[in-house]
Design an enzyme around this catalytic site. Sequence first.
Site, PDB file in Angstrom:
ATOM      1  CD  GLN A  66      -3.545  -4.713   6.412  1.00  0.00           C
ATOM      2  OE1 GLN A  66      -3.638  -3.658   5.798  1.00  0.00           O
ATOM      3  NE2 GLN A  66      -3.947  -5.855   5.894  1.00  0.00           N
ATOM      4  CE  LYS A  90      -3.703  -2.629   2.135  1.00  0.00           C
ATOM      5  NZ  LYS A  90      -4.483  -3.031   3.314  1.00  0.00           N
ATOM      6  CG  ASP A 144      -9.583  -0.224   5.212  1.00  0.00           C
ATOM      7  OD1 ASP A 144      -9.398  -0.701   4.078  1.00  0.00           O
ATOM      8  OD2 ASP A 144      -8.845  -0.446   6.182  1.00  0.00           O
TER       9      ASP A 144
HETATM   10  N1  GUN Z   1      -7.301  -7.108   5.830  1.00  0.00           N
HETATM   11  C1  GUN Z   1      -7.805  -7.798   4.781  1.00  0.00           C
HETATM   12  N2  GUN Z   1      -8.359  -6.965   3.900  1.00  0.00           N
HETATM   13  C2  GUN Z   1      -8.223  -5.726   4.392  1.00  0.00           C
HETATM   14  C3  GUN Z   1      -8.598  -4.442   3.923  1.00  0.00           C
HETATM   15  O1  GUN Z   1      -9.196  -4.256   2.865  1.00  0.00           O
HETATM   16  N3  GUN Z   1      -8.257  -3.405   4.724  1.00  0.00           N
HETATM   17  C4  GUN Z   1      -7.610  -3.572   5.897  1.00  0.00           C
HETATM   18  N4  GUN Z   1      -7.338  -2.492   6.624  1.00  0.00           N
HETATM   19  N5  GUN Z   1      -7.243  -4.741   6.364  1.00  0.00           N
HETATM   20  C5  GUN Z   1      -7.548  -5.811   5.605  1.00  0.00           C
END
Ligand code: GUN
Length: 280
Positions: A91, A47, A114
Amino acid sequence: MILDGKKVSEARLARLKEEVEASGLTPELATVIVGKDPASQMYVRMKHRACGQVGIRSRGVELPSDSTTEEVREQVDRLNQDQDVSGILVQLPLPPHVDTHRVVETVLPEKDVDGFHPANLGRLFSGNPIFSPCTPRGIMTLLQEYGVEPEGLRAVVIGRSIEVGRPMAALLLNASATVTICHSRTRELPSFTRQADILVAAVGKARFVEPTMVREGAVVIDVGTNQVDGKLCGDVDFDRVREIASAITPVPGGVGPMTIASLMENTFLAARLQSCTGAR
Ligand code: GUN
């Protein structure tokens, strides 16, 4: 047909880079990671790399695995208050002793890139989204890019997570598909999946979806990220299911890159909205 998420994502990131440059804004994404799960660390690194690619600033906050819910919330709140931060991503998964819902609800909805905050999920389910969760949003973009129009189609989503299954169902419903959500307790799962014109697998089990579960000509979207013998492997038995499907996403190179493109788009959207409201 192979739905090439890598190619579509790269094209969208290139376009976004131009839009960010032209905007004169300086969007910034802050990530929060709790503990040292190697998969989570890898996703967060990817990211940050994407941010660099499109001209979005990024910062990473790393908290120890024994952080309490309150400690994580305090960190999120500091980022909420920080005028330089456009978007906040915590996350997931968080360690089991941390209350994920409480942490997610701490992120200001206008910085919730998110799309997991109840305000954003509520908007999505009421058919009026601002920030949609990145993986389902990326899947909708991929379908659109390949001319798959969900209207009137039967869509089956396997999985009911906040990250994928639930918002995926909402987005498909908003696009006028007839949507069924299946999950680990669903009885006679293949009887549902065989109905699907669009089948989204977010199960978390390697090669779970077999040809007998798929209708001929279906569009199959594989959200799986399973490690098998050190290699990334989807939830769909790709080599066999591709013989039946009209279109299918590979793993890797399908949904994953689209998730990251959506995150970048959401972060730029957050920066633009905040600039309009005078917050930045
Ligand atoms: N863990 C798995 N998918 C995601 C996501 O789209 N965002 C975040 N923050 N954590 C994740």
